[in-house]
Each structure stands twice: as structure tokens, then as C-alpha cells.
Design a protein around this motif. Structure first.
Motif, short mmCIF file in Angstrom:
data_model
loop_
_atom_site.label_atom_id
_atom_site.label_comp_id
_atom_site.label_asym_id
_atom_site.label_seq_id
_atom_site.Cartn_x
_atom_site.Cartn_y
_atom_site.Cartn_z
N ILE A 41 0.84 -1.21 0.00
CA ILE A 41 0.00 0.00 0.00
C ILE A 41 0.87 1.25 0.00
CG2 ILE A 41 -1.62 1.37 1.38
CD1 ILE A 41 -2.88 -1.28 2.30
N TYR A 42 1.92 1.24 0.81
CA TYR A 42 2.81 2.41 0.89
C TYR A 42 3.52 2.66 -0.43
CZ TYR A 42 6.65 5.40 2.46
OH TYR A 42 7.57 6.43 2.60
N LEU A 43 4.03 1.60 -1.05
CA LEU A 43 4.73 1.75 -2.33
C LEU A 43 3.78 2.24 -3.42
CD1 LEU A 43 6.99 -1.45 -2.31
CD2 LEU A 43 7.67 0.93 -1.88
N VAL A 44 2.55 1.71 -3.44
CA VAL A 44 1.56 2.15 -4.42
C VAL A 44 1.21 3.63 -4.20
CG1 VAL A 44 -0.84 1.88 -5.16
CG2 VAL A 44 0.59 -0.13 -4.84
N THR A 45 1.09 4.02 -2.92
CA THR A 45 0.81 5.42 -2.59
C THR A 45 1.89 6.34 -3.15
OG1 THR A 45 -0.33 4.80 -0.54
CG2 THR A 45 0.47 7.06 -0.69
N VAL A 255 -13.52 14.60 -0.26
CA VAL A 255 -13.93 15.29 0.97
C VAL A 255 -14.77 14.37 1.85
CG1 VAL A 255 -15.43 17.13 1.87
CG2 VAL A 255 -13.83 17.62 0.01
N THR A 256 -15.70 13.63 1.24
CA THR A 256 -16.57 12.72 1.99
C THR A 256 -15.75 11.64 2.69
OG1 THR A 256 -18.36 13.08 0.40
CG2 THR A 256 -18.54 11.16 1.84
N LEU A 257 -14.78 11.06 1.98
CA LEU A 257 -13.92 10.03 2.58
C LEU A 257 -13.09 10.60 3.72
CD1 LEU A 257 -12.59 8.09 -0.54
CD2 LEU A 257 -14.08 7.19 1.25
N TYR A 258 -12.47 11.75 3.49
CA TYR A 258 -11.55 12.34 4.47
C TYR A 258 -12.28 12.77 5.74
CZ TYR A 258 -7.73 15.19 6.29
OH TYR A 258 -6.73 15.71 7.08
N TYR A 259 -13.30 13.59 5.57
CA TYR A 259 -14.02 14.09 6.74
C TYR A 259 -14.90 13.01 7.38
CZ TYR A 259 -12.75 19.01 6.61
OH TYR A 259 -12.06 20.21 6.71
N GLY A 260 -15.46 12.13 6.56
CA GLY A 260 -16.32 11.07 7.09
C GLY A 260 -15.59 10.17 8.06
N THR A 261 -14.40 9.70 7.68
CA THR A 261 -13.63 8.81 8.55
C THR A 261 -13.04 9.56 9.74
OG1 THR A 261 -11.74 9.10 7.05
CG2 THR A 261 -13.07 7.12 6.78
N ALA A 262 -12.54 10.78 9.52
CA ALA A 262 -11.94 11.54 10.62
C ALA A 262 -12.98 11.87 11.69
CB ALA A 262 -11.32 12.83 10.08
N LEU A 263 -14.17 12.29 11.28
CA LEU A 263 -15.22 12.61 12.24
C LEU A 263 -15.69 11.36 12.97
CD1 LEU A 263 -17.34 15.20 10.19
CD2 LEU A 263 -15.76 15.67 12.07
N SER A 264 -15.72 10.24 12.27
CA SER A 264 -16.13 8.97 12.90
C SER A 264 -15.17 8.58 14.01
CB SER A 264 -16.20 7.85 11.85
OG SER A 264 -17.16 8.12 10.87
N LYS A 279 -8.97 2.09 15.33
CA LYS A 279 -7.76 1.66 14.63
C LYS A 279 -8.07 1.31 13.17
CE LYS A 279 -5.09 -0.16 18.54
NZ LYS A 279 -4.38 -1.34 19.09
N VAL A 280 -9.20 0.62 12.97
CA VAL A 280 -9.59 0.24 11.60
C VAL A 280 -9.89 1.49 10.78
CG1 VAL A 280 -11.29 -0.99 10.22
CG2 VAL A 280 -10.48 -2.00 12.36
N LEU A 281 -10.66 2.42 11.35
CA LEU A 281 -10.99 3.66 10.64
C LEU A 281 -9.74 4.51 10.41
CD1 LEU A 281 -14.33 4.65 12.42
CD2 LEU A 281 -14.07 3.99 10.03
N SER A 282 -8.83 4.50 11.38
CA SER A 282 -7.59 5.26 11.23
C SER A 282 -6.74 4.72 10.11
CB SER A 282 -6.80 5.24 12.55
OG SER A 282 -7.49 5.91 13.56
N VAL A 283 -6.72 3.41 9.95
CA VAL A 283 -6.01 2.80 8.82
C VAL A 283 -6.57 3.35 7.52
CG1 VAL A 283 -5.71 0.65 7.52
CG2 VAL A 283 -5.30 0.67 9.97
N PHE A 284 -7.89 3.53 7.48
CA PHE A 284 -8.52 4.01 6.25
C PHE A 284 -8.10 5.45 5.94
CE2 PHE A 284 -11.94 5.42 3.46
CZ PHE A 284 -12.07 4.31 2.63
N TYR A 285 -8.23 6.36 6.94
CA TYR A 285 -7.95 7.76 6.60
C TYR A 285 -6.48 8.13 6.67
CZ TYR A 285 -7.29 9.92 11.27
OH TYR A 285 -6.80 10.31 12.50
N VAL A 286 -5.67 7.32 7.40
CA VAL A 286 -4.24 7.62 7.50
C VAL A 286 -3.44 6.90 6.42
CG1 VAL A 286 -2.20 7.27 8.96
CG2 VAL A 286 -4.30 8.15 9.96
N LEU A 288 -4.99 4.45 3.75
CA LEU A 288 -5.64 4.17 2.47
C LEU A 288 -6.01 5.41 1.67
CD1 LEU A 288 -7.93 1.13 3.38
CD2 LEU A 288 -5.70 1.11 2.27
N ILE A 289 -6.49 6.46 2.33
CA ILE A 289 -6.93 7.65 1.60
C ILE A 289 -5.79 8.28 0.79
CG2 ILE A 289 -7.68 10.05 1.90
CD1 ILE A 289 -9.74 9.10 3.88
#
Length: 320
Positions: A41-45, A255-264, A279-286, A288-289
Motif C-alpha cells: 500500500i505504501y509503495l503504491v501510494t 472530501v466525503t472520505l476524508y471528513y467522514g472517517t476523521a469525524l467517525s 484503529k480500523v478507521l484510522s487505517v482508512f484515513y491515514v 488508504l486515503i
């Protein structure tokens, strides 16, 4: 003393010298499985974001304010991911996931600087889309180089000053014992909760920055999209409305992905169960996004696809 390597003495008191990150999981087998996954994931990013930056710079058709903002967003995503992923990857291979007080403060500062800058940048991009749809004939006259250059600089300065104030207020607190962070990175709210001194000033600083920068940027985005919606409704042809909406659909998704996960993560009540969900949500916004952003802006973007085709065509011609 058994804990001496985690503490340093200051007169008659001891203060925390090291924090312990619990990571995503304490199961060694699972960590060994997660390592290649997150390395990929990091290399693809890195590849996708760097590729998008180079494509925008190399194709003159993409030298517009929107793509200038997008290339800066990709730069932020590269730096943001690099502030977390390398340490997280190395921790997968360690039995003790320790991080020094200074390293933790540095990671917090960099992460906050980049995430708060991204909030402001998303607001600037929303305004850019409003001008493009609401005043298309005046767009070139309004969005001049000096304006969007100042918008980028302003976003960076606001992010820097906000991050500096948060980091100083948090790490200026006294830490005398508890040093376990139930996360895979130095999460500011969790660090403040470990303090042995009164955290009121730090909590108020965090709340103030969240309201002014975080929710302030979100308000600008919502107002911009309200005006965009009003402008689209005035367009008589269905084809024109669809084209106008498509120009901001990618940004709206980001915007929906970024704010949606951060607010959650940061607005939900905390419990032992919610910490695992965080932790799962943090993986997504930190994690995956930053990888998804270049895809979101590229897959349905005809101009980016056209630029890529032109680049491939030029490369093919040079090889012949």
C-alpha cells in the motif's frame, strides 16, 4: 529499576522518555501477514501520487489551478503517508514498539501540519470548483497564479502554526508514568490523556484548532457546494448540468472520505470496543486515503486520461 529505560530523572521526579505503541495487533503471525500488505500500500501510494505530480508537470494542458491544487494534494499525501508508514512497517517486525518522546512529538507535529493543511487545501479546491462552475467566463481572470499561489501558501502556514501550537501545548505537559499509546502512531488525544498534569489548556487548544481549522474548512466546503448546486440548477441543458457536476464529483468524493472517517474516529464516544474500531478507521484515513486520492481524481477524469495517452504516445515515438 525495571522501567528505567522508559523514564528519565529530573530532580526528585521522573518523566517519560519513551512511549510504547501497541500497534494494530499484538499477534506476531498477523503482524507478519500485515507487513507485506501495508508495504505494498505504501509503495503504491508513493508511485501513484508521484506519477500524478510528474504527469501534471509534464503536460501543459494540465497547467491550471485545479491541477496545481491536485499536485500539491498528492505531495501532501506522499509526506503524510511517509510520516507514519515506515515506522508502522518497522514496528510489525519488532517485539517492543517503542518511540522516543522527541520522535513522538515530531511525528505528531508533521502529521498535524499535513492533515490541517489538507483541510484548508480541500476548502481552497471547493472554492476553485465554485468559481469554475458559477463564473466560468471570469474563471481565468479570478483564479490567477498569484491568487492560487497565496491560497496554497496560506493553507501551509495555517497548518504549520496550528500544528505548532498543538504540539507545544501537548508535549509541554508533564508525563510521569503512563506511556502506553493504544494506537499504531502518536495520536494527540491519546497522548494528552496520559499526562500527569492538568491537560485543560491542551484540550482547549485542540478544541479551538478543530473548530477554527477543521470545521471552518468544512463550512467553506459546504457553502461552496451549496453555491455550486444553485449554479447547476440554473443550467438549462441536462448535458451541461452533468458536465458541471462531473467537474467536482472527484473532489466531493475525496472530501466525503476524508471528513467522514476523521469525524467517525474523533467524535464518537470512546470504549474498549470503539478503540479497536478507531484503529480500523484510522487505517482508512491515514493509510488508504493517500493511496486512493490519485485514483479518485484520475479514473473519471478525461483530461488526466488524455494527458496519460499523450505521454505514452510521446514515449512510444521516442523509442521507435
Amino acid at each position: 529499576m525495571a522501567s528505567s529505560r522508559f523514564m528519565e530523572w529530573n530532580g526528585n521526579q521522573s518523566s517519560v522518555a519513551m512511549f510504547v505503541l501497541l500497534g494494530l495487533s499484538d499477534e506476531k503471525e498477523l503482524q507478519l501477514i500485515l507487513f507485506p500488505v501495508f508495504l505494498g500500500i505504501y509503495l503504491v501510494t508513493l508511485i501513484w501520487n508521484l506519477g500524478l505530480i510528474l504527469l501534471i508537470r509534464m503536460d501543459s494542458h494540465l497547467h491550471t489551478p485545479m491541477y496545481f491544487f491536485l499536485s500539491f494534494l498528492s505531495f501532501i499525501d506522499i509526506c503524510y503517508s511517509s510520516s507514519i508508514s515506515p515506522r508502522m512497517l518497522s514496528d510489525f517486525l519488532k517485539n517492543e514498539k517503542m518511540i522516543s518522546f522527541i520522535a513522538c512529538a515530531t511525528q505528531c507535529f508533521v502529521m498535524l501540519w499535513l492533515s490541517l493543511t489538507e483541510c484548508c487545501l480541500l476548502a481552497a479546491m471547493a472554492y476553485d470548483r465554485y468559481v469554475a462552475i458559477g463564473s466560468p467566463l471570469q474563471y481565468s481572470a479570478i483564479m490567477v497564479t498569484s491568487l492560487y499561489g497565496r491560497m496554497i501558501a496560506g493553507a501551509s502556514v495555517i497548518g504549520f502554526l496550528s500544528s505548532l501550537s498543538l504540539t507545544v501545548s501537548c508535549f509541554h505537559l508533564y508525563y510521569c508514568g503512563p506511556n502506553i499509546i493504544q494506537h499504531f502512531f502518536c495520536d494527540l488525544p491519546q497522548i494528552i490523556s496520559l499526562s500527569c498534569s492538568n491537560p485543560f489548556s491542551s484540550q482547549m487548544t485542540l478544541l479551538l484548532v478543530a473548530i477554527v481549522v477543521g470545521f471552518g474548512s468544512l463550512l467553506v466546503i459546504l457553502l461552496s457546494y451549496g453555491l455550486i448546486a444553485a449554479s447547476i440548477l440554473k443550467i438549462s441543458s441536462g448535458k451541461g448540468s452533468t458536465k458541471a457536476f462531473n467537474t467536482c464529483a472527484s473532489h466531493l468524493a475525496a472530501v466525503t472520505l476524508y471528513y467522514g472517517t476523521a469525524l467517525s474516529v474523533y467524535l464518537c464516544p470512546k470504549s474498549n470496543q470503539s478503540m479497536k474500531q478507531d484503529k480500523v478507521l484510522s487505517v482508512f484515513y491515514v493509510i488508504l486515503i493517500p493511496m486512493l486520492n490519485p485514483l479518485i481524481y484520475s479514473l473519471r477524469n478525461k483530461e488526466v486520461k488524455g494527458a496519460l495517452k499523450r505521454l505514452i504516445k510521446r514515449a512510444t515515438a521516442l523509442c521507435q
